[in-house]
Each structure stands twice: as structure tokens, then as C-alpha cells.
Design an enzyme around this catalytic site. Structure first.
Site, PDB file in Angstrom:
ATOM      1  N   GLU A   5       1.030  -1.134  -0.012  1.00  0.00           N
ATOM      2  CA  GLU A   5      -0.017   0.120  -0.076  1.00  0.00           C
ATOM      3  C   GLU A   5       0.854   1.109   0.153  1.00  0.00           C
ATOM      4  O   GLU A   5       1.488   1.297   1.192  1.00  0.00           O
ATOM      5  CB  GLU A   5      -0.874  -0.006   1.219  1.00  0.00           C
ATOM      6  CG  GLU A   5      -1.804  -1.366   1.313  1.00  0.00           C
ATOM      7  CD  GLU A   5      -2.889  -1.084   0.259  1.00  0.00           C
ATOM      8  OE1 GLU A   5      -3.154  -0.073  -0.239  1.00  0.00           O
ATOM      9  OE2 GLU A   5      -3.497  -2.138  -0.028  1.00  0.00           O
TER      10      GLU A   5
ATOM     11  N   GLU B  39       4.834  12.958  -4.903  1.00  0.00           N
ATOM     12  CA  GLU B  39       3.892  13.052  -3.555  1.00  0.00           C
ATOM     13  C   GLU B  39       4.454  13.980  -2.777  1.00  0.00           C
ATOM     14  O   GLU B  39       5.709  13.739  -2.251  1.00  0.00           O
ATOM     15  CB  GLU B  39       3.803  11.669  -3.028  1.00  0.00           C
ATOM     16  CG  GLU B  39       2.800  11.624  -1.673  1.00  0.00           C
ATOM     17  CD  GLU B  39       3.093  10.264  -1.169  1.00  0.00           C
ATOM     18  OE1 GLU B  39       3.895   9.519  -0.994  1.00  0.00           O
ATOM     19  OE2 GLU B  39       1.641   9.626  -1.040  1.00  0.00           O
TER      20      GLU B  39
ATOM     21  N   CYS C 204      -1.986   9.095   2.453  1.00  0.00           N
ATOM     22  CA  CYS C 204      -1.806   8.583   1.062  1.00  0.00           C
ATOM     23  C   CYS C 204      -2.674   8.900  -0.136  1.00  0.00           C
ATOM     24  O   CYS C 204      -2.475   8.946  -1.302  1.00  0.00           O
ATOM     25  CB  CYS C 204      -1.534   6.732   1.200  1.00  0.00           C
ATOM     26  SG  CYS C 204      -3.033   6.191   1.965  1.00  0.00           S
TER      27      CYS C 204
END
Ligand code: NAD
Length: 493
Positions: free
Chosen positions: A250, A385, A284
Site C-alpha cells: 500500500e 507525492e 496516502c
């Protein structure tokens, strides 16, 4: 200052290194507890305790229904201890107490859900193409599971990995982030109180290289389930592959939150603000790329800036606070670096853009809610990110362009679309390359709904019934019912 040991085989165990390190309250910028510095020797001890528990301990002989009852009791104890656990979590990673408390209520729901599934794992009896042959499948626990977790929601990650793993009959070793380990250690003690046999859930702490890597390489680990960055994830994936282990990854995201002109703009603005400034953007699933149809771009940006300007920054323990600190010192620096990168690339900063100061803001790790307009999707601020409260606004003309920009990223965790056109909503839900699609909502999760990423956002799915399959191995069993069955009747393999 409390000194935490590992939790192995149902008891505290001091680290073989004899060393502890500080864990820091990111709001105050002060150490508040000490954590054991784990090494390979501790990894070996934890894996062997988990093996014993799976092979000879009471866990191995409990029926699935009995195991389910223990998982249910864990959920009850989370609720009974919610204030203590929520406070520990907020202190350790700076998340708002309101958010950690809300998150923990949901953690309990996960334990209840997988408690119910424990005795609904079924094998099959197959129709056979040969006479007098019985063919069936058993669904068996895959083995000892290693859970490596990130710092932003430690008990949520522990739960979404371990509740299905334990429901499947596995035992687990958890290595939480070195930045926020306390909650997982306290949780393990509660699980024992719930009746979980010793060795089924072990928590070891320390740094990725010191203890995470030896755990991944350990031959006693069958499955590695990881939540963290894609860079570390790629390393862990490669190491697990060398040992032919199963993996679930993940990882990060750069999710498009897409606003069409026909959307309810007030609702969409609320969704956009919570999608990037909730948990100070350290999610996330942050909606860090805001795609806005050109015809409403100026108006929507103003709406957004007006809302984001009102966000109250401060003490995570204060009920009126809406945004807390950045959880770690390296992450704080990274967020500020990205703000400079965005400026140098020519993005226009329309809100924030610097460390936050003011009443109630101490410890020095706060960043103002930051919005960049005039972003081009090829800029680093649109592709990488940030994991902080930094939003990039990108204009688009029509549906086709929204899909193109939405998919032009290495990631594929989630996407949201705001529109009143149901046909467009359905088309977009199919066209966007993501694991989770939200329509007219953001940050909506359920223990019943699979969650995971496409592309660099990961491998495998957590939540729902699907998650249990990750922790099960299928064994095929064929038994002859006739006296003699010559083997040459079979197609050789
Ligand atoms: P990270 O990748 O730095 O660390 C994750 C975990 O891996 C930590 O426990 C760390 O100690 C461990 N680790 C580090 N090196 C290792 C190694 N060589 N071998 C084994 N373990 C090792 O991630 P982080 O900074 O803690 O978390 C932030 C990242 O997590 C962000 O990129 C974010 O997107 C991602 N994240 C993903 C999800 C999701 O569900 N997809 C959820 C939250 C966070």
C-alpha cells in the site's frame, strides 16, 4: 519518560542491542517516550514466537469460531480504551485527537467485521473429470505475516493488516514506523487481555535498516504486507521476491480530485479542503491534484482560498483545532522543499507557502495550508507525492482532458469526481486508472470496500472479504475412492 520494550510472545522483551531511542511529540517538538532499538536478534525471536504460536500454541487448535470471538473482544477493548489510545496516537504523530478518536471507533469495526468472517472461510468440493476420485480444496493460513507500517495512522494500518490475517489463522509480527510505535505496543498488550494467545501478535520496534530488512529477509516470514512510500516499498518488494514471499504493497498517491462546472461547488470546495488539508495532507489518499474545469477555475479557486484561510492550526489535543503539525522533522523539511520547487517551476502561490506561526502554534513543525494555481501537470509539484498540506490546481477544458490529465501520473491510488451528470460520473469511474473512485465525496472508506492502488500505488487489496484471501493458501486434495488407480490415467505434469 516511559521506556518501551518490544512485545514478543505475550510479554515485554528488552532489545538485544541494549539501546532505546526517543520518540518525539511533533506538536511540542519534545521527546516523550523511549522506544527499543531492534536488531536482527529481536527479529529472530519475534518470528520464532509467531511460528510456535501457529504450530503448537493454543491458536493452532482453536476453532475458527473461537478465534473470531477473540477478535471480537479485541474490538470491544479498543472501544473501552479509546480515550487512552487516541491520546497516545495524537501525541505520537500529531494527528488531531478528534481524528484519532474517530479513526479508533472505526478500528473496532474492522475487528468486528473480520471476527465475523473467521468462521466463513470455506474450501470447495470440485466436480472431477475422473471416476471414483474425490477432489476438494482446503483454505489454510499462509504462515507468519510481517506487517510494516507508516507513521500517519499506525493502529489503522496494524488493524487492516492483522485483523484479516488473524481471522485467516495466521500469526503476525508488526514493525511500526520508528516515528510512531507506542500505539502498536499498547495495542498488543490489549490483545493479550482480550485472550489472544501469546506469540500470535508480536510488535518489534526500530529502524527500517536495523530490523525491518532482517524481518523481510527472514525465511520464517511467508507474507509481507507493507504501508509506506513507493521508494521503500520497491526495496521491500525486491527483498521479499528473493525469498519468494507473498506481498501486499500500500504505497503513495498523487490523486486527482476533479471538479466539473456542473457540480455543487460549495460541497466540492468542502471536499477539496478536507481532501488535502485533513491530517495536514499526510494521507496516502490526499487529493493533492485539484483538476478544475476552466470555466469555473477562477471562481472555484477563490472559494477554496476563502475556506482554507479559515483553517485553525494548533494543538492536536484541542477540540477546536482543524490542522495539526507535520509529524516528523524530515517530512517538515520535505514539504517546505516542495513549496520552493513549485515556486521555481512557475506555479503561482495563492495561499500559504511557508511555516505557520501564531497563537497555539509551538514546536516549529507547522506548515500553512498552501495552494498553488497555474500548475501544469508535468511539474514536479503535480507528479511527486508531497505528503503535506500543499494543493496543486490544474485547469482542464472537457471530460476527455480531465481523464487524460487524471491518468498522467505514475500513481493510481484514488480519484474523485464532482458533477451532477450521472452519465459522466459513470464514464469517469471506468476511465480513471485507480483502485478507489469517489463520486461527489472524498476520503470515504469502509471496512467492506477493498482499498489499494494501481501502478506505483501498490499491489493487492486491503479491506473487505478480498483481504482475507491474501492470507490464505489453497491446498488441492485428491483422494481415490477405488481400490487401485493406475497413475498413468492422469495427464502428467
Ligand atoms: P516509509 O516507506 O519510510 O516507511 C514505512 C515502513 O517501512 C516503516 O515502518 C519503516 O521503518 C519501514 N522500512 C524502511 N526501510 C525499510 C527496509 N529497508 N526494510 C523493511 N522495512 C523498512 O514510509 P513513511 O514515511 O513511514 O510513510 C509515508 C508514506 O506512506 C507515504 O509515501 C504515503 O503515501 C504512504 N502511505 C500509504 C498508504 C496506503 O494505504 N496506500 C497509507 C498511508 C501512507
Amino acid at each position: 519518560m516511559k521506556k518501551y520494550n518490544h512485545w514478543i510472545n505475550g510479554a515485554e522483551v528488552a532489545p538485544a542491542s541494549g539501546e532505546w531511542f526517543d520518540t518525539v511529540d511533533p506538536y511540542r517538538g519534545e521527546a516523550w517516550a523511549q522506544i527499543a532499538r531492534g536488531t536482527k536478534a529481536d527479529a529472530d525471536l519475534a518470528v520464532s514466537a509467531a511460528h510456535e504460536a501457529m504450530k503448537v500454541g493454543p491458536w493452532a487448535s482453536m476453532t475458527p469460531t473461537q478465534r473470531g470471538k477473540v477478535l471480537h473482544k479485541i474490538g470491544d477493548l479498543v472501544i473501552e480504551n479509546i480515550d487512552r489510545l487516541a491520546t497516545l496516537e495524537a501525541r505520537d504523530n500529531g494527528k488531531l485527537l478528534a481524528e484519532t478518536r474517530g479513526g479508533l471507533k472505526y478500528v473496532a469495526e474492522f475487528w468486528y467485521y473480520y471476527a465475523g468472517l473467521a468462521d466463513k472461510i470455506e474450501g470447495s468440493v470440485m466436480p472431477m473429470d475422473k471416476p471414483d476420485l474425490l477432489g476438494m480444496t482446503y483454505r489454510e493460513p499462509v504462515g507468519v505475516v510481517l506487517a510494516l507500517t507508516a507513521w500517519n495512522s499506525p493502529l489503522h494500518f496494524l488493524t487492516i493488516k492483522c485483523a484479516p490475517a488473524l481471522a485467516a489463522g495466521c500469526a503476525a509480527v508488526i514493525k511500526p514506523s520508528e516515528f510512531s510505535s507506542v500505539g502498536s505496543l499498547e495495542f498488543a498488550a490489549l490483545a493479550k487481555q482480550a485472550g489472544l494467545p501469546d506469540g500470535v501478535l508480536n510488535v518489534v520496534t526500530g529502524f527500517g535498516g536495523d530490523i525491518g530488512a532482517p524481518l523481510v529477509e527472514h525465511p520464517g516470514i511467508a507474507h509481507v504486507t507493507f504501508t509506506g512510500s513507493d521508494v521503500t516499498g520497491a526495496k521491500v518488494y525486491a527483498a521479499a521476491a528473493a525469498g519468494m514471499k507473498r506481498v501486499a504493497m500500500e504505497l503513495g498517491g498523487k490523486s486527482p480530485n476533479i471538479i466539473f462546472a456542473d457540480a455543487d461547488l460549495e460541497l466540492a470546495a468542502a471536499g477539496a479542503v478536507s481532501g488535502i488539508f485533513g491530517a495536514a495532507g499526510q494521507m496516502c489518499s490526499a487529493g493533492s491534484r485539484l483538476l478544475v474545469q476552466n470555466s469555473i477555475k477562477e471562481r472555484f479557486t477563490e472559494l477554496l482560498v476563502a475556506r482554507a484561510r479559515e483553517i485553525k492550526i494548533g494543538d492536536p489535543m484541542d477540540a477546536s483545532t482543524q490542522m495539526g503539525p507535520i509529524a516528523t522533522a524530515p517530512q517538515f523539511k520535505k514539504v517546505l522543499d516542495y513549496i520552493e520547487i513549485a515556486r521555481s517551476e512557475g506555479a503561482r502561490c495563492v495561499l500559504g507557502g511557508k511555516p505557520a506561526h501564531g497563537p497555539g502554534i509551538v514546536g516549529g513543525q507547522f506548515v500553512e495550508p498552501t495552494i498553488f494555481a497555474d500548475v501544469n501537470n508535468s511539474m514536479r509539484i503535480a507528479q511527486e507525492e508531497v505528503f503535506g498540506p500543499v494543493l496543486a490546481i490544474i485547469g482542464f477544458e472537457d471530460e476527455a482532458e480531465a481523464i487524460k490529465i487524471g491518468n498522467e501520473t505514475a500513481y493510481g491510488l484514488n480519484a474523485a469526481v464532482w458533477t451532477s451528470d450521472i452519465g459522466r460520473m459513470l464514464r469517469m469511474s471506468k476511465a480513471l486508472e485507480v483502485g478507489t473512485f469517489w463520486g461527489n465525496t472524498y476520503r470515504t472508506y469502509s471496512f467492506t470496500m477493498p482499498f489499494g492502488g494501481m501502478k506505483r500505488s501498490g499491489v493487492g487489496r486491503e479491506n473487505g472479504i478480498e483481504a482475507i484471501n491474501e492470507f490464505l493458501e489453497t491446498k488441492s486434495v485428491m483422494i481415490s475412492m477405488s481400490a487401485i488407480r493406475p497413475t498413468n490415467n492422469f495427464i502428467p505434469r
